[in-house]
Motif scaffolding. Structure first.
Motif: not given
Length: 253
Positions: A29-48
């Protein structure tokens, strides 16, 4: 030589395909000053915390399309830095190449932590798609070498894709000697079955005779069959070649 690579933080990308859902993913969910304005999905190609260990000699990297083979080699290439000859030091920031290399290593900011010794001076990268002579030569043409490189391009265009690739691969594997890290991303592209086997034998020789470390991503069954163990990017584990092939055949059935 590279002993291991660690991901101190997760390496995530925008989730755009259904196949990417096989990796851990989340809704952002984008924060106030993020460039994106709508929620989006991310995936972890390489986990921490992921650690990938490498062998001294040949490291064959396999996996499905989109499993991260090319991305991994790209991150390694980014870690090694840009060759001094390719930078434009207009303000004379660096005293010499040694100063440039020391400053780069001290201030290196990359996605991976690397145990070992890797710089642009002891490593070679080959991409089976981007380093095709027909594609690569035009990018190398300058006013001073236009005639020579133009002739090279003409000769490359008269050959088949595979024929034009062989001299580049031979040059690397025959001339890199004495402890280079050689990374190859799908070098078998456009090669015949016989030339794929020939390439596998040259890779072996580069490691055994010339003491180089090779990290090779491939889909070639002919190359995979020449090595006992391979690293599967899907499971992120070293496994027996025959087990990997049998698993793949069962999936396709």
């Amino acid at each position: 030589m590279i002993n291991s690579i660690t991901f101190p933080e997760r390496y995530d990308l925008l989730l755009e395909k259904k196949s990417q859902k096989r990796f851990p993913h989340r809704r952002v969910v984008p924060k106030k000053h993020d460039r994106e304005t709508k929620p989006y999905n991310m995936f972890d190609l390489f986990p921490k915390g992921l650690v990938i260990e490498f062998n001294d000699g040949v490291n064959i990297i396999v996996g499905e399309n989109g499993s991260g083979k090319s991305t991994l080699l790209g991150l390694i290439k980014s870690y090694r830095g840009t060759p001094y000859a390719d930078i434009f030091d207009l303000n004379n920031v660096y005293k010499d190449e040694a100063d440039y290399l020391a400053r780069y290593q001290e201030g290196r900011n990359t996605y991976i932590e690397l145990d070992g010794n890797l710089t642009y001076m002891n490593s070679i990268f080959f991409n089976g798609e981007k380093d095709n002579p027909v594609i690569a030569i035009p990018k190398m043409i300058t006013p001073s070498n236009m005639v020579q490189m133009g002739a090279q391009l003409m000769w490359a265009q008269e050959e088949s894709h595979g024929e034009s690739m062989l001299p580049a691969l031979d040059y690397i594997l025959d001339n890199a000697k004495g402890g280079y890290v050689i990374c190859m991303d799908e070098p078998e592209t456009a090669l015949s079955l016989g030339n794929q086997i020939r390439l596998a034998n040259k890779i072996k020789k580069s490691a055994k005779t010339y003491k180089n470390q090779l990290i090779v991503s491939t889909h070639s069954l002919a190359i995979i069959n020449e090595f006992f163990t391979i690293f599967d990017m899907e499971t992120r584990e070293w496994m027996n070649r025959e087990e990997y092939i049998n698993d793949a055949l069962n999936v396709k059935k």
